[in-house]
Design a protein around this motif. Structure first.
Motif, short mmCIF file in Angstrom:
data_model
loop_
_atom_site.label_atom_id
_atom_site.label_comp_id
_atom_site.label_asym_id
_atom_site.label_seq_id
_atom_site.Cartn_x
_atom_site.Cartn_y
_atom_site.Cartn_z
N TRP A 179 0.83 -1.19 0.00
CA TRP A 179 0.00 0.00 0.00
C TRP A 179 0.88 1.26 0.00
CZ3 TRP A 179 -5.47 -0.53 0.61
CH2 TRP A 179 -5.89 -1.83 0.93
N THR A 180 0.48 2.24 -0.77
CA THR A 180 1.00 3.60 -0.64
C THR A 180 -0.23 4.49 -0.47
OG1 THR A 180 2.95 3.14 -2.01
CG2 THR A 180 2.34 5.45 -1.69
N LEU A 181 -0.44 4.93 0.73
CA LEU A 181 -1.70 5.59 1.09
C LEU A 181 -1.54 7.10 1.05
CD1 LEU A 181 -4.60 5.05 2.05
CD2 LEU A 181 -3.73 5.06 4.40
N GLY A 182 -2.28 7.74 0.16
CA GLY A 182 -2.33 9.19 0.15
C GLY A 182 -3.31 9.69 1.20
N ILE A 183 -2.87 10.63 2.01
CA ILE A 183 -3.72 11.21 3.06
C ILE A 183 -3.94 12.68 2.73
CG2 ILE A 183 -3.99 11.69 5.51
CD1 ILE A 183 -3.86 8.72 4.92
N ALA B 98 -8.86 9.36 -11.87
CA ALA B 98 -7.46 8.95 -11.77
C ALA B 98 -7.31 7.49 -11.39
CB ALA B 98 -6.73 9.83 -10.75
N GLU B 99 -8.41 6.78 -11.29
CA GLU B 99 -8.45 5.35 -10.95
C GLU B 99 -7.81 5.08 -9.59
OE1 GLU B 99 -8.69 3.08 -15.21
OE2 GLU B 99 -6.68 3.44 -14.44
N LEU B 100 -8.08 5.99 -8.66
CA LEU B 100 -7.56 5.85 -7.31
C LEU B 100 -8.70 5.56 -6.34
CD1 LEU B 100 -4.98 8.79 -7.17
CD2 LEU B 100 -4.46 6.36 -6.95
N ILE C 265 -2.41 11.12 -15.16
CA ILE C 265 -3.41 10.41 -14.35
C ILE C 265 -4.00 9.20 -15.08
CG2 ILE C 265 -4.00 12.41 -12.94
CD1 ILE C 265 -6.56 11.34 -15.46
N ALA C 266 -3.76 9.09 -16.38
CA ALA C 266 -4.41 8.03 -17.16
C ALA C 266 -3.47 7.35 -18.13
CB ALA C 266 -5.61 8.60 -17.92
N LYS D 5 -1.37 10.88 -7.50
CA LYS D 5 -1.24 9.82 -8.51
C LYS D 5 0.21 9.72 -8.98
CE LYS D 5 -2.93 6.94 -11.73
NZ LYS D 5 -3.77 5.75 -11.49
N GLN D 6 0.81 10.86 -9.28
CA GLN D 6 2.20 10.87 -9.73
C GLN D 6 3.15 10.36 -8.66
OE1 GLN D 6 1.59 14.87 -12.54
NE2 GLN D 6 3.21 14.84 -11.04
N ALA D 7 2.77 10.54 -7.40
CA ALA D 7 3.61 10.09 -6.29
C ALA D 7 3.53 8.59 -6.05
CB ALA D 7 3.22 10.85 -5.02
N GLY D 8 2.68 7.91 -6.81
CA GLY D 8 2.59 6.47 -6.69
C GLY D 8 1.59 5.97 -5.68
N CYS D 9 0.66 6.83 -5.25
CA CYS D 9 -0.34 6.39 -4.28
C CYS D 9 -1.22 5.31 -4.90
CB CYS D 9 -1.21 7.56 -3.84
SG CYS D 9 -0.32 8.77 -2.83
N THR D 10 -1.54 4.31 -4.10
CA THR D 10 -2.47 3.27 -4.52
C THR D 10 -3.89 3.57 -4.09
OG1 THR D 10 -2.07 1.98 -2.50
CG2 THR D 10 -0.67 1.51 -4.41
N ASP D 11 -4.05 4.36 -3.05
CA ASP D 11 -5.35 4.67 -2.48
C ASP D 11 -5.27 6.06 -1.84
OD1 ASP D 11 -6.85 1.70 -2.17
OD2 ASP D 11 -4.67 1.62 -2.02
N ILE D 12 -6.44 6.69 -1.67
CA ILE D 12 -6.51 8.00 -1.02
C ILE D 12 -7.52 7.95 0.11
CG2 ILE D 12 -7.19 10.42 -1.27
CD1 ILE D 12 -6.21 10.34 -4.12
N LEU D 13 -7.10 8.45 1.27
CA LEU D 13 -8.00 8.60 2.42
C LEU D 13 -8.13 10.09 2.73
CD1 LEU D 13 -9.66 7.13 4.60
CD2 LEU D 13 -7.62 7.18 6.05
N SER D 14 -9.34 10.59 2.59
CA SER D 14 -9.64 11.98 2.89
C SER D 14 -10.08 12.10 4.35
CB SER D 14 -10.75 12.49 1.96
OG SER D 14 -11.39 13.62 2.50
N ILE D 15 -9.55 13.09 5.04
CA ILE D 15 -9.95 13.36 6.42
C ILE D 15 -10.45 14.80 6.47
CG2 ILE D 15 -9.21 13.46 8.82
CD1 ILE D 15 -7.06 11.41 8.13
#
Length: 290
Positions: free
Chosen positions: A4-8, A197-199, A285-286, A76-86
Motif C-alpha cells: 500500500w502507498t496511502l495518500g492522506i 485517476a483510478e484511485l 493520471i491516465a 497519482k504521480q507520487a505512486g499512491c495506490t489509495d486515497i484517504l480523505s480526512i
C-alpha cells in the motif's frame, strides 16, 4: 507482495502527521499546476504515506480555490495506490453529534464553481460514480476507528456545498429533508477526480458542529468548530496509526469495486479524434489507458 502507498488528504485541523519515519518533502508540479502544498512522504508502521494538507500551510486556501485537480494528480504521480480523505463537517442528524466520525459512502454535490474533471474538449470520458467511495478502504478505516474506541458511523451522505460561508437555516432544513447526513465544503470534486485517476478513495468526515438547523443552541461559527477540531484531530491520528498497522499485514490487491480499471470503458473519444496536447496532459493520471 503488492504494498500500500496511502495518500492522506488532511482537512481543517490536520496540517501535518506526527510519528512518521524516513520523512522527506517533495515539491511537485502537475499539468494542472502545483498542489495545495509540497507532499510529505514517510512511513507509519511500515506503510508508505503521502500527506497533503488540502488547505495548504496555515490554512491559506479557501474551499473553492483548492487546486483539486493538481492535488489528485500529484498523489497519482507520487505512486499512491489509495486515497484517504480526512475532513471536518457539520452534522444534519441529531444522532451524529460533534466528535462523531462518519465513513461517507455517498455524495450530493451542490458546488457550482469548480473544475470537476481532468477530461474535456479533445478527450471526453464518463466514469461511473454510482458508488463514489472504495467500500474496502472505508471499511478498513471504520474498523480502525472502532478498534480505537472512536464513535464511528459506517455510511452516510455528504452534502458538498460551495462555501466559504456556512449554511442559512433554510438551506440546512432543506438538506435534512433531502435525507443528507453531514455537510462540508471540500469532498467534491475531490472524489470525482480520484475516480477519474483510478484511485480508490474513502472519506472520514469528522463532525465538528450541528450546522444551524437546531432550534436549541447557537448556530455554527469558527470558534465552535475549532473547539471540537483539536479532539477530532487526535482521534484521526489514532485511527491512522491503527489503520496502517493493519495494512502492514494486508497484501494490497485491486479494489473489489474495479476502480483501478474504470477508464477501460469510460473514454468515449476514439484515439484518432483525441487532441494530442490534451492526451499528453492526461498521461499523468491516465497513462495506463493512453
Amino acid at each position: 507482495m503488492t504494498r500500500w502507498t496511502l495518500g492522506i488528504i488532511g482537512g481543517s485541523g490536520l496540517y501535518a502527521l506526527d510519528g512518521l519515519a524516513d520523512v522527506r518533502t517533495e515539491s511537485v508540479r502537475t499539468p494542472w499546476g502545483a498542489p495545495s502544498a509540497p507532499l510529505t512522504r514517510g512511513a507509519l508502521n511500515g506503510v508508505e504515506l503521502v500527506f497533503l494538507p488540502r488547505h495548504g500551510a496555515g490554512h491559506a486556501i479557501p474551499p473553492s480555490d483548492i487546486p483539486f485537480r493538481a492535488n489528485i494528480a500529484a498523489l497519482k504521480q507520487a505512486g499512491c495506490t489509495d486515497i484517504l480523505s480526512i475532513s471536518a463537517c457539520g452534522s444534519l442528524r441529531q444522532g451524529l453529534p460533534p466528535g462523531h466520525f462518519v465513513m461517507v459512502d455517498q455524495y450530493v454535490d451542490r458546488t457550482v464553481g469548480r473544475e470537476r474533471s481532468f477530461f474535456g474538449t479533445g478527450c471526453v470520458a464518463h466514469v461511473p460514480l454510482a458508488q463514489p467511495v472504495c467500500a474496502r478502504l472505508a471499511a478498513l478505516a471504520a474498523d480502525a476507528g472502532e478498534a480505537e474506541g472512536l464513535p464511528v458511523t459506517r455510511g452516510g451522505t455528504y452534502l458538498a456545498m460551495e462555501g466559504p460561508q456556512f449554511s442559512t437555516r433554510a438551506e440546512s432544513d432543506l438538506y435534512r429533508q433531502w435525507g443528507m447526513d453531514v455537510i462540508g465544503m471540500t469532498n467534491m470534486p475531490e472524489a470525482r477526480l480520484a475516480r477519474e485517476a483510478e484511485l480508490p478513495y474513502a472519506s472520514i468526515a469528522m463532525v465538528t458542529d450541528y450546522d444551524c438547523w437546531r432550534d436549541e443552541g447557537e448556530s455554527v461559527d469558527v470558534a465552535s468548530v475549532l473547539a471540537v477540531m483539536q479532539s477530532n484531530t487526535k482521534g484521526a491520528r489514532r485511527l491512522l496509526d491503527r489503520l496502517t498497522a493493519r495494512l502492514a499485514d494486508l497484501p494490497r490487491a485491486a479494489s473489489p469495486d474495479g476502480i483501478e480499471t474504470c477508464l477501460d470503458t469510460a473514454i468515449i473519444t476514439p484515439p484518432a479524434a483525441r487532441d494530442p496536447e490534451v492526451v499528453e496532459r492526461l498521461r499523468s493520471i491516465a497513462a495506463r489507458v493512453l
